[in-house]
Design an enzyme around this catalytic site. Sequence first.
Site, PDB file in Angstrom:
ATOM      1  N   VAL A  67      12.767  -0.249   2.968  1.00 13.20           N
ATOM      2  CA  VAL A  67      11.847  -1.100   3.719  1.00 13.20           C
ATOM      3  C   VAL A  67      10.621  -1.408   2.872  1.00 13.20           C
ATOM      4  O   VAL A  67      10.083  -0.522   2.204  1.00 13.20           O
ATOM      5  CB  VAL A  67      11.381  -0.381   5.011  1.00 13.20           C
ATOM      6  CG1 VAL A  67      10.412  -1.247   5.795  1.00 13.20           C
ATOM      7  CG2 VAL A  67      12.562   0.013   5.868  1.00 13.20           C
ATOM      8  N   CYS A  68      10.185  -2.662   2.938  1.00 10.68           N
ATOM      9  CA  CYS A  68       8.893  -3.057   2.360  1.00 10.68           C
ATOM     10  C   CYS A  68       8.268  -4.048   3.342  1.00 10.68           C
ATOM     11  O   CYS A  68       8.650  -4.092   4.498  1.00 10.68           O
ATOM     12  CB  CYS A  68       9.061  -3.647   0.962  1.00 10.68           C
ATOM     13  SG  CYS A  68       9.946  -5.207   0.921  1.00 10.68           S
ATOM     14  N   ARG A  69       7.317  -4.843   2.897  1.00 13.23           N
ATOM     15  CA  ARG A  69       6.654  -5.771   3.820  1.00 13.23           C
ATOM     16  C   ARG A  69       7.581  -6.925   4.208  1.00 13.23           C
ATOM     17  O   ARG A  69       7.734  -7.238   5.376  1.00 13.23           O
ATOM     18  CB  ARG A  69       5.365  -6.317   3.197  1.00 13.23           C
ATOM     19  CG  ARG A  69       4.573  -7.215   4.141  1.00 13.23           C
ATOM     20  CD  ARG A  69       3.297  -7.731   3.531  1.00 13.23           C
ATOM     21  NE  ARG A  69       3.499  -8.409   2.255  1.00 13.23           N
ATOM     22  CZ  ARG A  69       3.923  -9.673   2.126  1.00 13.23           C
ATOM     23  NH1 ARG A  69       4.197 -10.399   3.176  1.00 13.23           N
ATOM     24  NH2 ARG A  69       4.079 -10.204   0.924  1.00 13.23           N
ATOM     25  N   LEU A  96       9.174  -5.006   7.053  1.00 15.89           N
ATOM     26  CA  LEU A  96       8.378  -4.501   8.175  1.00 15.89           C
ATOM     27  C   LEU A  96       7.735  -5.645   8.948  1.00 15.89           C
ATOM     28  O   LEU A  96       7.481  -5.520  10.135  1.00 15.89           O
ATOM     29  CB  LEU A  96       7.319  -3.516   7.675  1.00 15.89           C
ATOM     30  CG  LEU A  96       6.757  -2.612   8.773  1.00 15.89           C
ATOM     31  CD1 LEU A  96       7.816  -1.618   9.242  1.00 15.89           C
ATOM     32  CD2 LEU A  96       5.518  -1.894   8.327  1.00 15.89           C
TER      33      LEU A  96
END
Length: 101
Positions: A67-69, A96
Amino acid sequence: MREMSCPQVTIRELKQKLFAYDDVQIVDVREIDEYREGHIEGATLIPLGILPYRLEEVDRNKEVVLVCRSGNRSSQACELLRERGFYNVRSLQGGLSSWTA
């Protein structure tokens, strides 16, 4: 630069896996200040820049969801892990930003 070809998991699929207590490890590859602003409960924070040095924290026996932005860094992390022999790795589609939307 070569194109990233990381398989993705949708928000819905991940929520179903978490609800069913599937054996999933969520690895958040954002920076610590981003993580503090909000993250998926239970996620392990390993920023992308130090991921190569903390591979022992990634469980080869579980499905790993990165997961990242927005999905960029998680795709890079996915490629890095796959190059190092991790094959059950997916990137969260939309990151996210989509999770919290």
